[in-house]
Design a protein around this motif. Sequence first.
Motif, short mmCIF file in Angstrom:
data_model
loop_
_atom_site.label_atom_id
_atom_site.label_comp_id
_atom_site.label_asym_id
_atom_site.label_seq_id
_atom_site.Cartn_x
_atom_site.Cartn_y
_atom_site.Cartn_z
N TRP A 97 -64.23 -15.21 5.02
CA TRP A 97 -63.46 -16.33 4.45
C TRP A 97 -62.61 -16.96 5.54
O TRP A 97 -62.18 -16.29 6.48
CB TRP A 97 -62.57 -15.85 3.30
N PRO A 98 -62.33 -18.26 5.43
CA PRO A 98 -61.49 -18.93 6.43
C PRO A 98 -60.02 -18.53 6.26
O PRO A 98 -59.58 -18.14 5.18
CB PRO A 98 -61.71 -20.40 6.15
N ALA A 99 -59.28 -18.67 7.32
CA ALA A 99 -57.86 -18.29 7.32
C ALA A 99 -57.04 -19.09 6.32
O ALA A 99 -56.03 -18.60 5.82
CB ALA A 99 -57.29 -18.46 8.73
N ASP A 100 -57.46 -20.31 6.00
CA ASP A 100 -56.67 -21.13 5.08
C ASP A 100 -57.14 -21.05 3.62
O ASP A 100 -56.74 -21.86 2.79
CB ASP A 100 -56.66 -22.59 5.54
N HIS A 110 -57.79 -26.06 -7.11
CA HIS A 110 -57.88 -25.98 -5.65
C HIS A 110 -59.20 -26.58 -5.17
O HIS A 110 -59.83 -26.06 -4.26
CB HIS A 110 -57.73 -24.52 -5.20
N VAL A 136 -57.36 -19.98 -0.25
CA VAL A 136 -56.37 -19.61 -1.25
C VAL A 136 -56.86 -18.34 -1.95
O VAL A 136 -58.05 -18.18 -2.18
CB VAL A 136 -56.08 -20.74 -2.26
N ARG A 186 -61.13 -26.50 -1.61
CA ARG A 186 -60.61 -25.39 -0.82
C ARG A 186 -61.52 -24.18 -0.98
O ARG A 186 -62.19 -24.02 -1.99
CB ARG A 186 -59.21 -24.99 -1.32
#
Length: 149
Positions: free
Chosen positions: A7-10, A93, A12, A96
């Motif tokens: 998963w990406p760092a940003d 979201h 949720v 995202r």
Amino acid sequence: MAARAPWPADAVWFTSPEPKAARTARLLAGRDVPVVDDLREHERETAGLMPDFVEAVGEAFANPYSEIRPGWEPIAQTRSRVVAAARRILEEHAGRDVVLVGHGTAWTLLAAFLTGTEPDLAKWQALTMPDVVTVEDNTTMFGTRPVQR
């Protein structure tokens, strides 16, 4: 697992209220993660170990509208609850990446719904603790068929 995160760092994050899920989420995210009660696992009241647990879960999937053991939530109810929670989260979201931390039976139901397939009990049995189920959707929530890895 966090070191090889898919998963990406940003992203949720949200977690089931169960302590093992919330702790795993906090360890992986490196911070507290919001709890969503409806992401909890298939509710199963049991007294001690169940030697026929795998068979009982298979029976629950085969009879989704029945309480196949006393105190067991019908699997269709679990699916409705978890899908509704995921839908709310993904709509709030939109666009995202979302990480949901929870449980094998609930995620088996959610992944099947999101991919338009039947729940895969062989994959459910093969899950380890912890494990990752990834569902990609590059268009809209529930609009087109995502790809499950």
